[in-house]
Scaffold this active site. Structure first.
Site, PDB file in Angstrom:
ATOM      1  N   LEU A   1     -53.487  -6.239  33.195  1.00 38.26           N
ATOM      2  CA  LEU A   1     -54.165  -5.341  34.153  1.00 38.26           C
ATOM      3  C   LEU A   1     -53.721  -3.894  33.943  1.00 38.26           C
ATOM      4  O   LEU A   1     -54.509  -2.958  34.072  1.00 38.26           O
ATOM      5  CB  LEU A   1     -53.901  -5.795  35.585  1.00 38.26           C
ATOM      6  CG  LEU A   1     -54.430  -7.198  35.930  1.00 38.26           C
ATOM      7  CD1 LEU A   1     -54.018  -7.592  37.343  1.00 38.26           C
ATOM      8  CD2 LEU A   1     -55.938  -7.292  35.770  1.00 38.26           C
TER       9      LEU A   1
ATOM     10  N   ILE B   1     -48.552 -15.719  44.740  1.00 31.99           N
ATOM     11  CA  ILE B   1     -48.437 -14.553  43.858  1.00 31.99           C
ATOM     12  C   ILE B   1     -47.853 -14.905  42.500  1.00 31.99           C
ATOM     13  O   ILE B   1     -48.345 -14.486  41.463  1.00 31.99           O
ATOM     14  CB  ILE B   1     -47.578 -13.442  44.534  1.00 31.99           C
ATOM     15  CG1 ILE B   1     -48.156 -13.077  45.904  1.00 31.99           C
ATOM     16  CG2 ILE B   1     -47.459 -12.222  43.631  1.00 31.99           C
ATOM     17  CD1 ILE B   1     -49.521 -12.419  45.871  1.00 31.99           C
TER      18      ILE B   1
ATOM     19  N   ARG C   1     -28.987  -6.671  41.299  1.00 35.83           N
ATOM     20  CA  ARG C   1     -30.199  -5.946  40.900  1.00 35.83           C
ATOM     21  C   ARG C   1     -30.902  -5.350  42.108  1.00 35.83           C
ATOM     22  O   ARG C   1     -31.573  -4.334  41.995  1.00 35.83           O
ATOM     23  CB  ARG C   1     -31.168  -6.893  40.181  1.00 35.83           C
ATOM     24  CG  ARG C   1     -30.659  -7.449  38.889  1.00 35.83           C
ATOM     25  CD  ARG C   1     -31.756  -8.144  38.115  1.00 35.83           C
ATOM     26  NE  ARG C   1     -32.911  -7.255  37.933  1.00 35.83           N
ATOM     27  CZ  ARG C   1     -33.982  -7.594  37.213  1.00 35.83           C
ATOM     28  NH1 ARG C   1     -34.055  -8.783  36.658  1.00 35.83           N
ATOM     29  NH2 ARG C   1     -34.984  -6.759  37.064  1.00 35.83           N
TER      30      ARG C   1
ATOM     31  N   CYS D   1     -40.224 -13.723  32.903  1.00 38.54           N
ATOM     32  CA  CYS D   1     -38.942 -13.789  33.602  1.00 38.54           C
ATOM     33  C   CYS D   1     -38.923 -15.132  34.325  1.00 38.54           C
ATOM     34  O   CYS D   1     -39.847 -15.923  34.225  1.00 38.54           O
ATOM     35  CB  CYS D   1     -38.791 -12.629  34.581  1.00 38.54           C
ATOM     36  SG  CYS D   1     -39.851 -12.789  36.010  1.00 38.54           S
TER      37      CYS D   1
ATOM     38  N   VAL E   1     -49.112  -8.172  31.479  1.00 35.30           N
ATOM     39  CA  VAL E   1     -49.393  -6.770  31.843  1.00 35.30           C
ATOM     40  C   VAL E   1     -50.833  -6.397  31.490  1.00 35.30           C
ATOM     41  O   VAL E   1     -51.151  -5.214  31.360  1.00 35.30           O
ATOM     42  CB  VAL E   1     -48.404  -5.809  31.156  1.00 35.30           C
ATOM     43  CG1 VAL E   1     -46.997  -5.978  31.720  1.00 35.30           C
ATOM     44  CG2 VAL E   1     -48.410  -5.983  29.630  1.00 35.30           C
TER      45      VAL E   1
ATOM     46  N   ARG F   1     -38.535  -5.642  33.948  1.00 32.99           N
ATOM     47  CA  ARG F   1     -39.983  -5.559  33.746  1.00 32.99           C
ATOM     48  C   ARG F   1     -40.565  -4.237  34.202  1.00 32.99           C
ATOM     49  O   ARG F   1     -41.555  -3.769  33.669  1.00 32.99           O
ATOM     50  CB  ARG F   1     -40.673  -6.665  34.536  1.00 32.99           C
ATOM     51  CG  ARG F   1     -40.507  -8.030  34.064  1.00 32.99           C
ATOM     52  CD  ARG F   1     -41.303  -8.916  34.947  1.00 32.99           C
ATOM     53  NE  ARG F   1     -42.544  -8.259  35.357  1.00 32.99           N
ATOM     54  CZ  ARG F   1     -43.587  -8.087  34.560  1.00 32.99           C
ATOM     55  NH1 ARG F   1     -43.520  -8.516  33.339  1.00 32.99           N
ATOM     56  NH2 ARG F   1     -44.669  -7.480  34.982  1.00 32.99           N
TER      57      ARG F   1
ATOM     58  N   ARG G   1     -45.608 -13.152  33.922  1.00 28.04           N
ATOM     59  CA  ARG G   1     -45.643 -11.726  34.251  1.00 28.04           C
ATOM     60  C   ARG G   1     -46.416 -10.913  33.198  1.00 28.04           C
ATOM     61  O   ARG G   1     -45.885 -10.022  32.563  1.00 28.04           O
ATOM     62  CB  ARG G   1     -44.238 -11.165  34.423  1.00 28.04           C
ATOM     63  CG  ARG G   1     -43.343 -11.957  35.348  1.00 28.04           C
ATOM     64  CD  ARG G   1     -43.687 -11.839  36.816  1.00 28.04           C
ATOM     65  NE  ARG G   1     -43.526 -10.517  37.368  1.00 28.04           N
ATOM     66  CZ  ARG G   1     -42.377 -10.019  37.823  1.00 28.04           C
ATOM     67  NH1 ARG G   1     -41.290 -10.746  37.738  1.00 28.04           N
ATOM     68  NH2 ARG G   1     -42.320  -8.807  38.344  1.00 28.04           N
TER      69      ARG G   1
ATOM     70  N   ASP H   1     -41.757 -11.509  48.062  1.00 25.95           N
ATOM     71  CA  ASP H   1     -40.325 -11.231  47.879  1.00 25.95           C
ATOM     72  C   ASP H   1     -39.481 -11.677  49.053  1.00 25.95           C
ATOM     73  O   ASP H   1     -38.254 -11.580  48.992  1.00 25.95           O
ATOM     74  CB  ASP H   1     -40.109  -9.731  47.637  1.00 25.95           C
ATOM     75  CG  ASP H   1     -40.674  -9.302  46.309  1.00 25.95           C
ATOM     76  OD1 ASP H   1     -40.763  -8.080  46.073  1.00 25.95           O
ATOM     77  OD2 ASP H   1     -41.055 -10.177  45.508  1.00 25.95           O
TER      78      ASP H   1
ATOM     79  N   LYS I   1     -35.828  -0.376  46.397  1.00 29.86           N
ATOM     80  CA  LYS I   1     -35.711  -0.547  44.929  1.00 29.86           C
ATOM     81  C   LYS I   1     -37.086  -0.401  44.283  1.00 29.86           C
ATOM     82  O   LYS I   1     -37.239   0.344  43.304  1.00 29.86           O
ATOM     83  CB  LYS I   1     -35.165  -1.943  44.626  1.00 29.86           C
ATOM     84  CG  LYS I   1     -35.320  -2.369  43.176  1.00 29.86           C
ATOM     85  CD  LYS I   1     -34.748  -3.728  42.867  1.00 29.86           C
ATOM     86  CE  LYS I   1     -35.656  -4.878  43.176  1.00 29.86           C
ATOM     87  NZ  LYS I   1     -36.720  -5.129  42.191  1.00 29.86           N
ATOM     88  N   ASN I   2     -38.092  -1.079  44.837  1.00 28.78           N
ATOM     89  CA  ASN I   2     -39.397  -1.122  44.176  1.00 28.78           C
ATOM     90  C   ASN I   2     -40.196   0.160  44.356  1.00 28.78           C
ATOM     91  O   ASN I   2     -41.196   0.367  43.681  1.00 28.78           O
ATOM     92  CB  ASN I   2     -40.195  -2.344  44.634  1.00 28.78           C
ATOM     93  CG  ASN I   2     -39.561  -3.625  44.094  1.00 28.78           C
ATOM     94  OD1 ASN I   2     -38.687  -3.576  43.225  1.00 28.78           O
ATOM     95  ND2 ASN I   2     -39.972  -4.750  44.629  1.00 28.78           N
TER      96      ASN I   2
END
Ligand code: EPZ
Length: 422
Positions: free
Chosen positions: A127, A330, A400, A118, A125, A94, A123, A308, A22-23
């Protein structure tokens, strides 16, 4: 909202096919925006997040066609008439922020909704934005959107990440492929999904060195072509299903699995008393007759233990003999599965980013609630080993990131079914 019913049903035996990542797919799909030639992705996973990314790209004017029951995606971006990624799509996922770099690189402009937080954290952004500024973009935050422009195109620059952010590395890498000159990305994330993206971009004509290390160098080119790319195996789905025989007993072969995708995770499984061996078609996981041993886990950027898989590993450690300490380094709020596991009799003490798990001989089935993607599957794993029935509500989270979870687990003997709730 559907629920999933799981009943402890003893050891598991058989094979589970592992899908494309997925990622990886969520960053490979926006890469189509970098070229006006066709991009074909093979081994794409059938997930709701992929459908959301499809909707987003189509809203920009890209063509995305799903073939072979969703396992092949044919994308092309020869007519991008809209450079705005709307909040109503971005808030659902995201990863939508990953259209920012490609739009900016190819068209010199982009308006992308800030993704918002989330369940697992704020989360931000920042960076992503600093990386694009380092390549000459001007960015303005207005009305919840990032208004980005680079009228004369992006130029090569040096990107120095304070943190090895996966998404920010992906945005910077895609943007750098069309920037004028050389871009160096320092402290870049090293995840296999980034290596996969680099391979696809190189097939499209990009000049990239160093992917998989903590420094990536990109020589910008004038244009990119099309490509056909096979999506890398999903190491998080792989790790998740490796934990099924670990927590239930038995032996399961994970088709398409490769140890190098999950070395740190496999080391922890070995320490816990679970044996993993390579087969011709993937990985075989066996839990011997012994107890699961307690182990300590700290999540880190790749090649460290993946965040994860933290929730799923916690489910296993809830049944270990001894006390395990899990540190989540993380995300700031990624222990929401703990209170649900405690409803099943787990003994977990959460203090900030540290969870101390004292194993119990047997978990007890109970009604529980999924809160995020990986937490939901952690509860299913716990239900597989628990006495009695576990009902996991709000399994839309699961859809998802996991295709056919009921089919894949019942295929190895689990007593699991999905029920439609009104
Ligand atoms: C990717 O998210 C994955 N998502 C996540 O998987 C995964 O957990 C994460 O990488 C870490 O491995 C996708 O690839 C679509 P990060 P991403 O940028 O890119 C902070 C799943 O379950 N940060 O490496 O968002 C951030 O707040 C999902 O499949 C900043 O502070 O992860 C977080 O604490 C969940 N500023 C940490 O870095 C930024 O600009 C990790 O974020 C960006 C990130």
């Amino acid at each position: 909202m559907d629920s999933i019913l799981v009943r402890g049903n003893g050891p598991l035996h058989g094979q589970i096919p592992i899908a494309g990542a997925k990622n990886a797919c969520l960053t490979l799909m926006p890469a189509t925006l970098l070229s006006d030639e066709p991009l074909t992705l093979i081994n794409a996973p059938r997930l709701s997040d992929i459908r959301t990314m499809t909707q987003l790209l189509q809203s920009l004017g890209a063509e995305v066609t799903s073939l072979q029951d969703g396992q092949v995606l044919a994308l092309s971006s020869h007519d991008i008439h809209n450079k705005t990624a709307d909040y109503d799509i971005v808030r659902k996922m995201r990863a939508s922020i990953l259209v920012l770099g490609p739009l900016l690189a190819r068209y010199g402009e982009a308006v992308v909704s800030l993704p918002g937080g989330c369940a697992i954290g704020a989360r931000p952004v920042d960076l992503h934005l600093r990386a694009l500024e380092a390549m000459g973009a001007t960015l303005e935050l207005r009305d919840g959107y990032v208004h980005a422009s680079a009228p004369g195109g992006l130029r090569g620059g040096t990107v120095d990440f304070d943190f090895a952010s996966v998404g920010a590395t992906e945005n910077a890498l895609m943007a750098a492929t069309l920037a004028r000159g050389t871009t160096v990305i320092r402290n870049s994330a090293r995840e296999p999904e980034i290596v996969d993206l680099a391979r696809c971009l190189r097939a499209m004509g990009a000049q990239i060195d160093g992917e998989g290390s903590s420094e990536i160098t990109v020589q910008g080119v004038d244009r990119l072509g099309g490509a056909t790319h096979t999506v890398v195996t999903d190491r998080i789905e792989l790790g998740t299903y490796m934990l099924a025989p670990a927590i239930c007993g038995g032996e399961v072969e994970l088709l398409g699995g490769r140890i190098e995708l999950l070395e740190a995770f496999c080391e922890k499984l070995d320490a816990a008393g679970v044996s993993v061996s390579e087969t011709e078609r993937g990985l075989s996981v066996t839990r011997g007759n012994g107890d699961i041993r307690a182990v300590n886990v700290t999540t880190e950027p790749f090649p460290g233990f993946p965040t994860d898989l933290q929730a799923q590993m916690m489910a296993l450690l809830c049944t270990a003999s001894g006390t395990s300490v899990l540190e989540e380094k993380i995300f700031e709020n990624r222990f929401m599965h703990a209170p649900e596991l405690m409803r099943m009799g787990a003994r977990i003490d959460v203090q900030g980013g540290t969870a101390t798990v004292t194993g119990v001989p047997k978990l007890k089935g109970a009604p529980v609630m999924a809160t995020d993607l990986r937490a939901s599957v952690s509860l299913i794993l716990a239900g597989l080993a628990a006495e009695g029935e576990t009902k996991v509500a709000r399994v839309y989270h699961l859809d998802r990131g996991y295709e056919h979870v009921v089919g894949k687990l019942s295929g190895v003997g689990a007593d699991i079914e999905r029920i439609k709730e009104t």
